[in-house]
Design an enzyme around this catalytic site. Sequence first.
Site, PDB file in Angstrom:
ATOM      1  N   HIS A 176      -7.784  -9.264   4.265  1.00 24.26           N
ATOM      2  CA  HIS A 176      -7.103  -8.007   3.880  1.00 24.26           C
ATOM      3  C   HIS A 176      -8.124  -7.081   3.227  1.00 24.26           C
ATOM      4  O   HIS A 176      -8.529  -7.297   2.086  1.00 24.26           O
ATOM      5  CB  HIS A 176      -5.958  -8.292   2.892  1.00 24.26           C
ATOM      6  CG  HIS A 176      -5.184  -7.056   2.518  1.00 24.26           C
ATOM      7  ND1 HIS A 176      -3.826  -6.960   2.694  1.00 24.26           N
ATOM      8  CD2 HIS A 176      -5.567  -5.878   1.972  1.00 24.26           C
ATOM      9  CE1 HIS A 176      -3.412  -5.775   2.281  1.00 24.26           C
ATOM     10  NE2 HIS A 176      -4.453  -5.093   1.825  1.00 24.26           N
ATOM     11  N   HIS A 185      -9.682  -2.819   2.864  1.00 25.37           N
ATOM     12  CA  HIS A 185      -9.675  -1.371   3.124  1.00 25.37           C
ATOM     13  C   HIS A 185     -11.121  -0.877   3.149  1.00 25.37           C
ATOM     14  O   HIS A 185     -11.843  -1.080   2.166  1.00 25.37           O
ATOM     15  CB  HIS A 185      -8.935  -0.622   2.019  1.00 25.37           C
ATOM     16  CG  HIS A 185      -7.507  -1.065   1.856  1.00 25.37           C
ATOM     17  ND1 HIS A 185      -6.458  -0.441   2.478  1.00 25.37           N
ATOM     18  CD2 HIS A 185      -6.960  -2.088   1.138  1.00 25.37           C
ATOM     19  CE1 HIS A 185      -5.321  -1.047   2.153  1.00 25.37           C
ATOM     20  NE2 HIS A 185      -5.603  -2.055   1.339  1.00 25.37           N
ATOM     21  N   LYS A 211       0.734  -3.892  10.520  1.00 26.25           N
ATOM     22  CA  LYS A 211       0.996  -3.860   9.073  1.00 26.25           C
ATOM     23  C   LYS A 211       2.241  -3.035   8.759  1.00 26.25           C
ATOM     24  O   LYS A 211       2.363  -1.889   9.185  1.00 26.25           O
ATOM     25  CB  LYS A 211      -0.221  -3.266   8.348  1.00 26.25           C
ATOM     26  CG  LYS A 211      -0.069  -3.095   6.855  1.00 26.25           C
ATOM     27  CD  LYS A 211      -0.107  -4.413   6.097  1.00 26.25           C
ATOM     28  CE  LYS A 211       0.217  -4.251   4.616  1.00 26.25           C
ATOM     29  NZ  LYS A 211      -0.917  -3.895   3.783  1.00 26.25           N
ATOM     30  N   HIS A 237       3.228  -5.310   3.172  1.00 27.09           N
ATOM     31  CA  HIS A 237       3.111  -4.929   1.769  1.00 27.09           C
ATOM     32  C   HIS A 237       4.478  -5.245   1.178  1.00 27.09           C
ATOM     33  O   HIS A 237       5.439  -4.511   1.393  1.00 27.09           O
ATOM     34  CB  HIS A 237       2.765  -3.444   1.606  1.00 27.09           C
ATOM     35  CG  HIS A 237       2.571  -3.069   0.175  1.00 27.09           C
ATOM     36  ND1 HIS A 237       1.330  -2.853  -0.379  1.00 27.09           N
ATOM     37  CD2 HIS A 237       3.462  -2.934  -0.837  1.00 27.09           C
ATOM     38  CE1 HIS A 237       1.472  -2.586  -1.674  1.00 27.09           C
ATOM     39  NE2 HIS A 237       2.759  -2.621  -1.969  1.00 27.09           N
ATOM     40  N   HIS A 283      -1.391  -9.883  -0.445  1.00 24.69           N
ATOM     41  CA  HIS A 283      -1.654  -9.773  -1.890  1.00 24.69           C
ATOM     42  C   HIS A 283      -0.466 -10.145  -2.770  1.00 24.69           C
ATOM     43  O   HIS A 283       0.068  -9.300  -3.486  1.00 24.69           O
ATOM     44  CB  HIS A 283      -2.206  -8.384  -2.247  1.00 24.69           C
ATOM     45  CG  HIS A 283      -1.514  -7.217  -1.578  1.00 24.69           C
ATOM     46  ND1 HIS A 283      -0.162  -7.006  -1.620  1.00 24.69           N
ATOM     47  CD2 HIS A 283      -2.020  -6.186  -0.848  1.00 24.69           C
ATOM     48  CE1 HIS A 283       0.133  -5.898  -0.953  1.00 24.69           C
ATOM     49  NE2 HIS A 283      -0.978  -5.392  -0.476  1.00 24.69           N
ATOM     50  N   ASP A 308      -8.113  -7.325  -0.597  1.00 22.21           N
ATOM     51  CA  ASP A 308      -7.456  -6.028  -0.819  1.00 22.21           C
ATOM     52  C   ASP A 308      -8.403  -5.073  -1.548  1.00 22.21           C
ATOM     53  O   ASP A 308      -7.970  -4.221  -2.325  1.00 22.21           O
ATOM     54  CB  ASP A 308      -6.142  -6.183  -1.597  1.00 22.21           C
ATOM     55  CG  ASP A 308      -5.328  -4.893  -1.610  1.00 22.21           C
ATOM     56  OD1 ASP A 308      -5.547  -4.042  -0.726  1.00 22.21           O
ATOM     57  OD2 ASP A 308      -4.482  -4.732  -2.516  1.00 22.21           O
TER      58      ASP A 308
END
Length: 344
Positions: free
Chosen positions: A14, A16, A100, A137, A175, A248
């Site tokens: 995971h 970004h 996602k 999420h 997460h 994350d």
Amino acid sequence: MTDELILTRPDDWHLHVREGALLRCVVPDTARQFARAIIMPNLKPPVATVERALSYRDEILQAVPEGMHFTPLMTLYLTEQTTPEEIKKAAECEHVYAVKLYPAGATTNAASGVRNIKEVYPVIEAMEKYDLPLLMHGEVVDTEIDVFDREAVFIERHLEPLVQHFPGLRMVMEHITTQTAVEFVRSAPDTLAATITAHHLLLNRNAMFEGGIRPHHYCLPLIKRETHRQALVAAATSGHPKFFLGTDSAPHPKGAKEAECGCAGIYTAKDAMAFYAEVFDAAGCLDRLEGFASFYGADFYGLPRNTDTIRLIRESVSVPETIDFGGEIGVPLRAGGEVHWKVA
Ligand code: NCD
Ligand code: ZN
């Protein structure tokens, strides 16, 4: 005392990396440690088609320094406009690995997310049919729900029904932050797994208010109380294959975090493996780090485990106060402090 660890090269399930100049600064930090990473699609506008995922993948590959091997595993952003046909296309694309789900407004760049999950059930059905994992999420967005309870309410309202309704669908609760999530994932069928970040293993919610408001410890889902942190450490270090590494890591320029309405997200990619090693070391479970970081995620996604290795040495290294975020300033987790492992 173990002073050196040789691990099968880990993967980050995971991550970004953003776009442009910022992307070019952060990708090397991940590539130095990890062989692969699941790339989050919450760009503006979101990565919602296979075509866009492929051009985004090219941009990431161009940022990998010479001599390093790093494979971005692309994902699509589920919107209310996503079609079952796009899901089929994604499942057939060798570079797209998951879809996602962001509840609309749940976090950074989640405005295009889903308002009513039931509405997208036909699309989720296509994911089940084509065996494309759904990443979540896991927080509700209702303002009447206390921010610290939004994960637990998501499980009850949305995750339980999803697990029941789609028995063949692989899902990852991303997460996770609470004991409730740990227990739910543990007792659910093997189709459900979870990622755990380094910051949720290292910090409890006091870290957000240490002597004042600490924007660099603000992320979503929020860091929770100490009992939850301990439950996460127990899950990560248990050797249970449902729990695996997902940093994350979410870079935002300093100014966007130190603001009247600051962005959620913590930049952990630079020292990610050092942070996880600290957690496993403190728990007396360094021997279980490899499963968590290098095996269980690959197994869940049905991908081969990596064959090369990385070496971690017990050594204190200072973390800079700030780092370059492509012309902007970035503040990494533990800025100005030290980490106690070094990737050789
Ligand atoms: C993430 C981001 O900045 O993109 N922020 C965060 O606090 N984790 C989004 C997300 O994963 O929630
Ligand atoms: Zn994220």
